[in-house]
Motif scaffolding. Sequence first.
Motif, PDB file in Angstrom:
ATOM      1  N   VAL A  78       0.916  -1.130  -0.048  1.00  0.00           N
ATOM      2  CA  VAL A  78      -0.050  -0.040   0.001  1.00  0.00           C
ATOM      3  C   VAL A  78       0.952   1.335   0.134  1.00  0.00           C
ATOM      4  O   VAL A  78       0.742   2.321  -0.804  1.00  0.00           O
ATOM      5  CB  VAL A  78      -0.908   0.033   1.277  1.00  0.00           C
ATOM      6  CG1 VAL A  78      -1.932   1.261   1.266  1.00  0.00           C
ATOM      7  CG2 VAL A  78      -1.848  -1.040   0.899  1.00  0.00           C
ATOM      8  N   GLN A  79       1.918   1.181   0.824  1.00  0.00           N
ATOM      9  CA  GLN A  79       2.769   2.341   1.024  1.00  0.00           C
ATOM     10  C   GLN A  79       3.457   2.618  -0.587  1.00  0.00           C
ATOM     11  O   GLN A  79       3.662   3.624  -1.131  1.00  0.00           O
ATOM     12  CB  GLN A  79       3.980   2.064   1.819  1.00  0.00           C
ATOM     13  CG  GLN A  79       3.763   2.165   3.151  1.00  0.00           C
ATOM     14  CD  GLN A  79       4.914   1.797   4.240  1.00  0.00           C
ATOM     15  OE1 GLN A  79       5.606   2.394   4.066  1.00  0.00           O
ATOM     16  NE2 GLN A  79       4.611   0.932   4.962  1.00  0.00           N
ATOM     17  N   ASN A  80       3.909   1.537  -1.365  1.00  0.00           N
ATOM     18  CA  ASN A  80       4.354   1.521  -2.536  1.00  0.00           C
ATOM     19  C   ASN A  80       3.310   2.243  -3.517  1.00  0.00           C
ATOM     20  O   ASN A  80       3.767   2.992  -4.337  1.00  0.00           O
ATOM     21  CB  ASN A  80       4.972   0.222  -2.955  1.00  0.00           C
ATOM     22  CG  ASN A  80       6.339  -0.212  -2.277  1.00  0.00           C
ATOM     23  OD1 ASN A  80       6.698   0.652  -1.594  1.00  0.00           O
ATOM     24  ND2 ASN A  80       6.419  -1.529  -2.228  1.00  0.00           N
ATOM     25  N   ALA A  81       2.043   1.788  -3.525  1.00  0.00           N
ATOM     26  CA  ALA A  81       1.097   2.021  -4.391  1.00  0.00           C
ATOM     27  C   ALA A  81       0.735   3.790  -4.409  1.00  0.00           C
ATOM     28  O   ALA A  81       0.669   4.521  -5.013  1.00  0.00           O
ATOM     29  CB  ALA A  81      -0.232   1.268  -4.082  1.00  0.00           C
ATOM     30  N   ILE A  82       0.772   4.114  -2.862  1.00  0.00           N
ATOM     31  CA  ILE A  82       0.725   5.480  -2.514  1.00  0.00           C
ATOM     32  C   ILE A  82       1.767   6.462  -3.150  1.00  0.00           C
ATOM     33  O   ILE A  82       1.615   7.198  -3.917  1.00  0.00           O
ATOM     34  CB  ILE A  82       0.343   5.892  -1.114  1.00  0.00           C
ATOM     35  CG1 ILE A  82      -0.859   5.240  -0.613  1.00  0.00           C
ATOM     36  CG2 ILE A  82       0.652   7.361  -0.762  1.00  0.00           C
ATOM     37  CD1 ILE A  82      -0.948   5.031   1.015  1.00  0.00           C
ATOM     38  N   ASN A  83       3.178   5.703  -3.103  1.00  0.00           N
ATOM     39  CA  ASN A  83       4.247   6.486  -3.714  1.00  0.00           C
ATOM     40  C   ASN A  83       4.108   6.903  -5.286  1.00  0.00           C
ATOM     41  O   ASN A  83       4.569   7.460  -5.704  1.00  0.00           O
ATOM     42  CB  ASN A  83       5.411   5.991  -3.046  1.00  0.00           C
ATOM     43  CG  ASN A  83       5.714   6.279  -1.580  1.00  0.00           C
ATOM     44  OD1 ASN A  83       5.413   7.297  -1.009  1.00  0.00           O
ATOM     45  ND2 ASN A  83       6.443   5.464  -0.764  1.00  0.00           N
ATOM     46  N   ALA A  84       3.515   5.631  -5.669  1.00  0.00           N
ATOM     47  CA  ALA A  84       3.521   5.557  -7.058  1.00  0.00           C
ATOM     48  C   ALA A  84       2.634   6.578  -7.614  1.00  0.00           C
ATOM     49  O   ALA A  84       2.651   7.113  -8.889  1.00  0.00           O
ATOM     50  CB  ALA A  84       3.183   4.223  -7.598  1.00  0.00           C
ATOM     51  N   LEU A  85       1.476   6.900  -7.069  1.00  0.00           N
ATOM     52  CA  LEU A  85       0.861   8.131  -7.339  1.00  0.00           C
ATOM     53  C   LEU A  85       1.308   9.597  -7.427  1.00  0.00           C
ATOM     54  O   LEU A  85       0.744  10.463  -7.811  1.00  0.00           O
ATOM     55  CB  LEU A  85      -0.557   8.230  -6.454  1.00  0.00           C
ATOM     56  CG  LEU A  85      -1.486   6.822  -6.341  1.00  0.00           C
ATOM     57  CD1 LEU A  85      -2.533   7.100  -5.456  1.00  0.00           C
ATOM     58  CD2 LEU A  85      -2.141   6.539  -7.859  1.00  0.00           C
ATOM     59  N   LYS A  86       2.364   9.744  -6.654  1.00  0.00           N
ATOM     60  CA  LYS A  86       3.111  10.909  -6.618  1.00  0.00           C
ATOM     61  C   LYS A  86       3.836  11.431  -7.834  1.00  0.00           C
ATOM     62  O   LYS A  86       5.038  11.570  -7.999  1.00  0.00           O
ATOM     63  CB  LYS A  86       4.140  10.862  -5.504  1.00  0.00           C
ATOM     64  CG  LYS A  86       3.383  10.770  -4.098  1.00  0.00           C
ATOM     65  CD  LYS A  86       4.499  10.731  -3.062  1.00  0.00           C
ATOM     66  CE  LYS A  86       3.936  10.596  -1.577  1.00  0.00           C
ATOM     67  NZ  LYS A  86       5.078  10.450  -0.492  1.00  0.00           N
ATOM     68  N   THR A  87       3.098  11.567  -8.887  1.00  0.00           N
ATOM     69  CA  THR A  87       3.256  11.957 -10.265  1.00  0.00           C
ATOM     70  C   THR A  87       3.533  13.311 -10.163  1.00  0.00           C
ATOM     71  O   THR A  87       3.124  14.358  -9.400  1.00  0.00           O
ATOM     72  CB  THR A  87       2.644  11.445 -11.379  1.00  0.00           C
ATOM     73  OG1 THR A  87       1.339  12.171 -11.118  1.00  0.00           O
ATOM     74  CG2 THR A  87       2.403   9.836 -11.385  1.00  0.00           C
TER      75      THR A  87
END
Length: 176
Positions: A116-125
């Motif tokens: 979940v942490q990785n998925a949230i970080n991936a949204l930081k475009t």
Amino acid sequence: TATETVTVTVTGTNDTVVLAADGTRIDGEGETVGAGGVGLADLSATVTEVTDGASGDGDPQTVTGTIVFADEDINDTPTVTVDNGTVGATYTKDGVTFTAAGTGANDALTDLPTPVQNAINALKTAITLTPTVGNDDDGTVAWSNTIDDDALDFLAAGESVDLSYTITADDRTATA
């Protein structure tokens, strides 16, 4: 008859550039106005996940808005920048909001499972800024952000992620 000269010296000070708050209009002096002015600030947007298998699933979604600035110093030409390297995020699940630092027990982003942490970080475009041609001491800058719909698949119904970006207006003499 005698004469003397009286000299009055007027000294200017730097006026800070002003950024309009979301949903407001400002005039060239940075004062909020009901209509007209430099422009209407639009600093927030919403992306909604497309249901898996539906039309548009997996396609990039782009949101846009407008940043409005004004500087009373007519010789200043402010620039607007975004800090894409430091993007804030909050995640809401089952009525609990997870933040970077957390405010209670088990509500920091680091308390979430690693996927979940990785998925949230991936949204930081990155946000892209495009200044309007002809900006001078006041003006507008269009912003846009594109998020791949597939990156939203980890979100269940009722869950959300809010991303926050720091925008800076700089007239090279004072920063807002």
